[in-house]
Design an enzyme around this catalytic site. Structure first.
Site, PDB file in Angstrom:
ATOM      1  N   LYS A 416       0.835  -1.355   0.168  1.00 27.10           N
ATOM      2  CA  LYS A 416       0.001   0.003  -0.137  1.00 27.10           C
ATOM      3  C   LYS A 416       0.966   1.302  -0.093  1.00 27.10           C
ATOM      4  O   LYS A 416       0.533   2.312  -0.404  1.00 27.10           O
ATOM      5  CB  LYS A 416      -0.874   0.029   1.141  1.00 27.10           C
ATOM      6  CG  LYS A 416      -2.018  -0.897   1.220  1.00 27.10           C
ATOM      7  CD  LYS A 416      -2.943  -0.849   2.080  1.00 27.10           C
ATOM      8  CE  LYS A 416      -2.490  -0.625   3.785  1.00 27.10           C
ATOM      9  NZ  LYS A 416      -1.748  -1.831   4.061  1.00 27.10           N
ATOM     10  N   THR A 418       3.846   1.672  -1.255  1.00 25.82           N
ATOM     11  CA  THR A 418       4.561   1.651  -2.333  1.00 25.82           C
ATOM     12  C   THR A 418       3.641   2.262  -3.401  1.00 25.82           C
ATOM     13  O   THR A 418       3.846   3.222  -4.146  1.00 25.82           O
ATOM     14  CB  THR A 418       5.134   0.174  -2.811  1.00 25.82           C
ATOM     15  OG1 THR A 418       5.695  -0.189  -1.789  1.00 25.82           O
ATOM     16  CG2 THR A 418       5.993   0.517  -4.191  1.00 25.82           C
ATOM     17  N   ARG A 440       2.181   7.146   7.463  1.00 24.32           N
ATOM     18  CA  ARG A 440       2.220   6.909   8.786  1.00 24.32           C
ATOM     19  C   ARG A 440       4.109   6.567   9.014  1.00 24.32           C
ATOM     20  O   ARG A 440       4.767   6.381   8.193  1.00 24.32           O
ATOM     21  CB  ARG A 440       1.868   5.497   9.303  1.00 24.32           C
ATOM     22  CG  ARG A 440       0.435   5.497   9.166  1.00 24.32           C
ATOM     23  CD  ARG A 440      -0.505   4.404   9.233  1.00 24.32           C
ATOM     24  NE  ARG A 440      -0.026   3.441   8.368  1.00 24.32           N
ATOM     25  CZ  ARG A 440      -0.190   1.999   8.350  1.00 24.32           C
ATOM     26  NH1 ARG A 440      -0.708   1.287   9.430  1.00 24.32           N
ATOM     27  NH2 ARG A 440       0.081   1.263   7.302  1.00 24.32           N
ATOM     28  N   LYS A 451       9.606  -7.559   8.968  1.00 27.90           N
ATOM     29  CA  LYS A 451       8.897  -7.147   7.962  1.00 27.90           C
ATOM     30  C   LYS A 451       9.555  -5.760   7.125  1.00 27.90           C
ATOM     31  O   LYS A 451       9.344  -5.682   5.909  1.00 27.90           O
ATOM     32  CB  LYS A 451       7.506  -6.256   8.463  1.00 27.90           C
ATOM     33  CG  LYS A 451       6.697  -5.531   7.377  1.00 27.90           C
ATOM     34  CD  LYS A 451       5.245  -4.808   8.083  1.00 27.90           C
ATOM     35  CE  LYS A 451       4.394  -4.419   6.827  1.00 27.90           C
ATOM     36  NZ  LYS A 451       3.661  -3.111   7.054  1.00 27.90           N
ATOM     37  N   ALA A 670      -2.857  -0.864  13.258  1.00 25.63           N
ATOM     38  CA  ALA A 670      -4.220  -0.966  12.636  1.00 25.63           C
ATOM     39  C   ALA A 670      -4.910  -1.926  13.258  1.00 25.63           C
ATOM     40  O   ALA A 670      -6.359  -1.896  13.097  1.00 25.63           O
ATOM     41  CB  ALA A 670      -3.872  -0.975  10.880  1.00 25.63           C
ATOM     42  N   PHE A 701      -3.426  -2.177   6.966  1.00 26.13           N
ATOM     43  CA  PHE A 701      -3.954  -3.453   6.571  1.00 26.13           C
ATOM     44  C   PHE A 701      -4.990  -3.665   5.633  1.00 26.13           C
ATOM     45  O   PHE A 701      -5.141  -2.568   4.907  1.00 26.13           O
ATOM     46  CB  PHE A 701      -4.323  -4.241   8.005  1.00 26.13           C
ATOM     47  CG  PHE A 701      -3.206  -4.371   8.975  1.00 26.13           C
ATOM     48  CD1 PHE A 701      -1.832  -4.979   8.454  1.00 26.13           C
ATOM     49  CD2 PHE A 701      -3.250  -4.047  10.403  1.00 26.13           C
ATOM     50  CE1 PHE A 701      -0.824  -5.085   9.320  1.00 26.13           C
ATOM     51  CE2 PHE A 701      -2.046  -4.112  11.062  1.00 26.13           C
ATOM     52  CZ  PHE A 701      -0.836  -4.749  10.627  1.00 26.13           C
ATOM     53  N   PHE A 790       3.885  -7.787  -9.578  1.00 31.74           N
ATOM     54  CA  PHE A 790       5.281  -8.425  -9.420  1.00 31.74           C
ATOM     55  C   PHE A 790       5.933  -9.029 -10.694  1.00 31.74           C
ATOM     56  O   PHE A 790       5.039  -9.408 -11.533  1.00 31.74           O
ATOM     57  CB  PHE A 790       5.186  -9.460  -8.326  1.00 31.74           C
ATOM     58  CG  PHE A 790       4.805  -8.970  -6.900  1.00 31.74           C
ATOM     59  CD1 PHE A 790       4.823  -7.630  -6.702  1.00 31.74           C
ATOM     60  CD2 PHE A 790       4.652  -9.960  -5.877  1.00 31.74           C
ATOM     61  CE1 PHE A 790       4.251  -7.290  -5.509  1.00 31.74           C
ATOM     62  CE2 PHE A 790       4.222  -9.273  -4.589  1.00 31.74           C
ATOM     63  CZ  PHE A 790       4.225  -7.880  -4.453  1.00 31.74           C
ATOM     64  N   TRP A 819       7.037  -0.188  -8.760  1.00 34.33           N
ATOM     65  CA  TRP A 819       8.171  -0.676  -8.094  1.00 34.33           C
ATOM     66  C   TRP A 819       9.333  -0.402  -9.307  1.00 34.33           C
ATOM     67  O   TRP A 819      10.267  -0.220  -8.674  1.00 34.33           O
ATOM     68  CB  TRP A 819       7.785  -1.866  -7.708  1.00 34.33           C
ATOM     69  CG  TRP A 819       9.075  -2.552  -6.767  1.00 34.33           C
ATOM     70  CD1 TRP A 819       9.392  -2.311  -5.820  1.00 34.33           C
ATOM     71  CD2 TRP A 819       9.963  -3.328  -7.363  1.00 34.33           C
ATOM     72  NE1 TRP A 819      10.637  -2.745  -5.118  1.00 34.33           N
ATOM     73  CE2 TRP A 819      10.936  -3.673  -6.284  1.00 34.33           C
ATOM     74  CE3 TRP A 819      10.190  -4.218  -8.444  1.00 34.33           C
ATOM     75  CZ2 TRP A 819      11.823  -4.516  -6.430  1.00 34.33           C
ATOM     76  CZ3 TRP A 819      11.302  -4.899  -8.668  1.00 34.33           C
ATOM     77  CH2 TRP A 819      12.126  -5.327  -7.658  1.00 34.33           C
TER      78      TRP A 819
END
Length: 966
Positions: A416, A418, A440, A451, A670, A701, A790, A819
């Site tokens: 999200k 990105t 955030r 992560k 979240a 999330f 991807f 990306w």
């Protein structure tokens, strides 16, 4: 500066002034140079053909009259005119801005009648004068200290330095803010004058006064020659302005061998600071004007010249105020974007970040319309933005409000952040639309855990990414300090109450200082909360003393935990008070991760500093033995907590890889809090982008958690209504929801996620993706699906997702390549969002806050999660009854639920149905302003994995470069 170069520099100056008697130079911006007029006298002489060669005859000038009364009709017409025009200018400004009140600050050493003259003129025009009186022996640093205060004071429109010449050093003069330099003495303003940039500087009023006198001469001097004799800044200013007025300028020194010849050929002669210089009348051409500017005239500052100079200074003050008002208006963006040169294969995030040089943060701020005084830089590439921006742009219409949410993610996350960055890069850098990302702040927990950070990734990230992910501007540290101050206050209060009598406790809480005992403001607030309306400590009864002094906290009902911004599972439950000095006051408590603190949720929801202060005071930390809630205000600590948070409330400005602006602010979990960036960041950004711009903010999330809380909690607090929801999906997550094997962080992906599998994709789309689109449409907002593509995704899989998403009700669905390509790879999404934002919205909340707590929970469970019903235990119901009794029943609901499933069961993928949602506990964040039911087992303190990210992170001791950060 050589006059030859001045002549060249001033060649573009032109003033086409009217020839009317008593009129002003219309080509000048209605001002003249007052600079130290109390130490100058202007006399004017003209050669007379009848003089016969003896001495020069004095030309009649009205400026020598001593002025004692207040009847301006008796003054020179120029003085009356400038006062009248300036008064009208101020009145016009005040009609638009009624509260506007210019202020002239006079920095003086000793008394002087000049100050009184300025006050009289200011009074006639209608603004105020303040005096900063210094000793004649004041040092350079002392004077500069006063100037810095005046520079920073927004109420001050102009500053006049009425100081001895020895005090007016270059350092003193150039400390003065050029925008407040109404005497035009700074190098900046003199440079603007020489360059012809009069739109920001001030024309030296004394030079303008000389021109005004030249204009009063009987014969027109346009095209004639003016000779300047002397040196100094006034000569530079006159040289420029006289040439601009259509005259020719020559210059000389009083001891020049060619002076007589130059005087004889001049149509006007200006003597600068030459008290003893006398020009024989035989040198002067018949009809030529002579203006003498003399020094040290003492009491002649009481003359009309002193008043005229003060009037010109007053006009400069009003002009300065007018410019300040203009600066306060919304400024169109002039964004200079940064070029990307994507590589293939795509390097690591940190390599990409380091390959791009970010713009200086003050440059970015200026490009998007921020004023210098609204910025608090933290180094070169990030800065806090002051909330005064909201007051300045309060009448500016908001831009479009875009929310980025997601489908139920895998444990790896679906990108999200990105997508958010890629979208704003596409909008600003490629479509040339004003756009702002609001993200955030990442916690140190995931950064060093498993992560990773939250700066985006690839060619769609915030830079410098190391600074983004590590400390930033210290907001989380401020929250940690504030949270733990409350925790320390709780345990200290319990200890002191347990070991002291009522009287001893009261005497220590309200001590006698220098023989005087009085309550602090926060103690008076507590007294009023108890219904005690007394302010004299001696007047309290023993019962009132006891009620005031004793919070009587029940150790088993303290809900406040300490926090630390590290994944530390062994702090989940601890025992405190085991030292002998704690006198047996042991109890069990625990730590949460810092971003789980209620103070973080308050930061994210606060509307201003006052709102945050009020929310901090309402935080409930526990319950007394009598069953009453105890707040941070009762503890007396909420004011101190607000002080620790005073800088954290300001959003942090950064930039993307393509040089577009980003606000980074707040970062609550979240799954246990509302999981969104701050209300203030969104509001500031919506003003800055303008009516046709876009603000893209992110929810945490999946849409069932972050988006639902964004709408029902954040939008209620902010009053803002979103225009579009961007729902992020990945083929990987859709395959998982379609029946694919489990995905684990750190483990290789199974073959199903690498090879093409259209059946898994279709089942995932028709379950989880469909449900998440339906959730968004419950709130009446258009949905655009962004498929974060991807390298392993096939064209058939991508086309299938986009097709089914549209069938399920999305306004559009597009694939994104941000990306690997940056903003260019998100252009299709940007166009889709722009189109969707044109659609009418019918935004609505899911429930009314007046509904009973249980019914609000049931509504979320059934309409959002797809549950058949909820299960409320008797213990939970007792807490709900207690919250209702305390008046908390009308607060919105913040569900604490797993993010890995629409249900409460993390392993149930897709869109589960036929389940009952168990409410195992319920708590209240009264300061944040919500009730949060706990569904299943929720951890507020993550743990480190076997192989955390910190194994790869190090620093090069020579270059100080960080190694291994993503």
């Amino acid at each position: 500066m050589k006059l030859a170069s001045i002549r060249s520099a001033c060649g573009t100056f032109r003033v086409n002034a009217p020839r009317a008697a008593g009129g002003r130079l219309s080509g000048l911006p209605r001002r003249c140079f007052p600079g130290a007029v109390s130490n100058n006298r202007i006399t004017i002489r003209t050669a007379s053909a009848a003089a016969g060669g003896g001495t020069s005859a004095k030309f009649s000038v009205k400026y020598g009259k001593r002025l004692e009364d207040e009847d301006f009709s008796e003054y020179d017409s120029s003085l009356g005119e400038i006062v009248h025009i300036t008064k009208e200018e101020l009145a016009a400004l005040q009609r638009k801005t009624p509260k506007l009140q210019p202020l002239l600050a006079i920095v003086q050493a000793g008394d002087d009648y000049t100050v009184e003259i300025n006050k009289k003129i200011a009074g006639k025009i209608g603004f105020n004068v303040t005096q900063v009186c210094l000793k004649k022996t004041s040092s350079e640093d002392e004077i500069i200290g006063e100037l810095l205060k005046l520079n920073d004071d927004p109420k001050v429109s102009g500053v006049y330095l009425h100081l001895p010449p020895a005090s007016l050093t270059s350092r003193v003069i150039n400390t003065l803010n050029p925008e407040k330099d109404v005497d035009c003495i700074t190098d900046m303003n003199m440079g603007r004058l020489v360059q012809g940039n009069l739109s920001r500087g001030f024309v030296p009023p004394l030079a303008g006064a000389v021109l005004s006198l030249l204009q009063k001469h009987d014969a027109s001097l346009e095209g004639k020659t003016v000779l300047l004799v002397g040196e100094g800044p006034l000569k530079v200013a006159l040289h420029c302005l006289i040439e601009r007025n259509g005259m020719f300028v020559q210059s000389s020194h009083s001891n020049s061998n060619s002076l007589q010849s130059q005087v004889m050929h001049a149509d006007a002669l200006v003597l600068l600071g030459a008290e003893s210089m006398e020009i024989p009348s035989t040198w002067v051409r018949p009809g030529a004007a002579i203006i003498r500017c003399e020094h040290n005239i003492g009491s002649s500052s009481r003359s009309g010249l002193g008043y005229l100079a003060a009037a010109y200074r007053a006009q400069n003050v009003v002009q300065s105020c007018s410019r300040w008002l203009q600066e306060q208006q919304y400024r169109p963006w002039h964004l200079h974007t940064l070029k990307l040169q994507p590589l293939n294969p795509v390097p690591s995030d940190i390599e990409i970040s380091r390959a791009q040089t970010p713009k200086p943060i003050d440059q970015l701020a200026a490009e998007i319309g921020l004023l210098p005084e609204e910025l608090e830089p933290y180094g070169r590439s990030k800065a806090k933005v002051r909330l005064s921006l909201l007051d300045r742009l309060h009448s500016q219409p908001d831009g479009k409000y875009i929310l980025v949410a997601g489908i139920t993610p895998t444990p790896l996350g679906e990108g999200k952040s990105t997508v958010t960055i890629g979208l704003v890069q596409a909008m600003s850098a490629h479509l040339k639309l004003n756009s702002f990302a609001c993200l955030r702040q990442p916690s140190q927990g995931p950064t060093f855990g498993v992560k990773g950070g939250a700066a985006g990734g690839g060619y769609a990230q915030v830079i410098p990414m190391e600074e983004f992910n590590l400390h930033l501007t210290g907001d989380i540290h401020a929250i940690t300090a504030a949270n733990n101050l409350v925790a320390a206050a709780i345990d200290a209060r319990m200890l002191h109450e347990a070991t002291q009598s009522d009287k001893a406790l009261f005497n220590r809480l309200v001590p006698s200082v220098n023989g005087v005992r009085k309550f602090s403001p926060i103690q008076i607030s507590r007294l009023q909360g108890l219904g005690i309306h007394k302010t004299d400590p001696a007047s309290l009864t023993p019962q009132e003393v006891s009620a005031f002094a004793r919070l009587d906290l029940d150790p088993s009902k303290i809900t406040w935990h300490r926090v630390v911004d590290t994944n530390d599972r062994f702090l989940r439950k601890i025992t405190v008070g085991q030292a002998s000095t704690e006198k047996g006051q042991t109890r069990e408590t625990g730590f949460d991760i810092a971003v789980a603190s209620e103070i973080m949720a308050i930061l994210a929801l606060s509307d201003n500093l006052g709102d945050m202060r009020g929310r901090l005071g309402r935080m409930v930390v526990g319950t007394s033995r009598s069953g009453k809630p105890v707040t941070a205000e009762d503890l007396g600590v909420s004011g101190a907590v607000a002080v620790l948070m005073k800088d954290a409330i300001k959003p942090t400005l950064m930039q993307t890889l393509e040089g577009t602006p980003v606000f980074v602010h707040a970062g609550p979990f979240a799954n246990i809090a509302h999981g969104n960036s701050s209300v203030l960041a969104d509001k500031l950004a919506l003003k800055l982008v303008g009516q046709d711009g876009f603000v893209v903010t992110e929810a945490g999330f999946g849409a069932d958690i972050g988006m639902e809380k964004f709408f029902n909690i954040k939008c209620r607090a902010s009053g803002l209504k979103p225009n579009v929801v961007v729902l992020v999906a990945t083929v990987r997550a859709l395959k998982m929801h379609g029946g694919g094997p489990n995905v684990s962080a750190g483990a290789p992906l199974p073959r199903e996620y690498i090879d093409e599998n259209l059946s898994l994709v279709a089942r995932g789309c028709r379950s989880n993706l469909r449900k998440q689109i339906q959730i968004a449409k419950l709130f009446g907002v258009p949905v655009v699906v962004a498929l974060n593509a991807f390298r392993t995704d096939t064209p058939a899989e991508i086309d299938l997702v986009c097709q089914i998403a549209k069938e399920c009700g999305a306004s559009d669905a597009v694939s994104c390549q941000h990306w690997s390509q940056g903003g260019r790879g998100c252009l299709e999404l940007a166009q889709a969002v722009k189109e969707a934002a044109r659609q009418p919205t019918n935004f609505q909340f899911l429930y009314k806050t007046e509904m009973p707590i249980v019914e609000k929970i049931r509504t979320i469970a059934q309409k959002v999660y797809g549950a058949d019903d909820i299960q409320v235990s008797p213990e939970v119901q007792r807490k709900i009854d207690y919250y209702n009794h305390q008046g908390y029943g009308s607060l919105p609901i913040c569900m604490a639920k797993t993010h890995l499933s629409l249900s409460h069961m993390p392993d149930k993928k897709g869109a589960p149905t036929g389940f009952v949602l168990p409410i195992r506990d319920i708590r209240a964040s009264i300061g944040a302003g919500f009730i949060y039911p706990l569904v299943g087992t929720m951890s507020t303190m993550p743990g480190l994995p076997t192989r955390p990210c910190f194994y790869d992170i190090d620093i090069d001791p020579v270059t100080e470069d960080i190694i291994g950060l993503f």
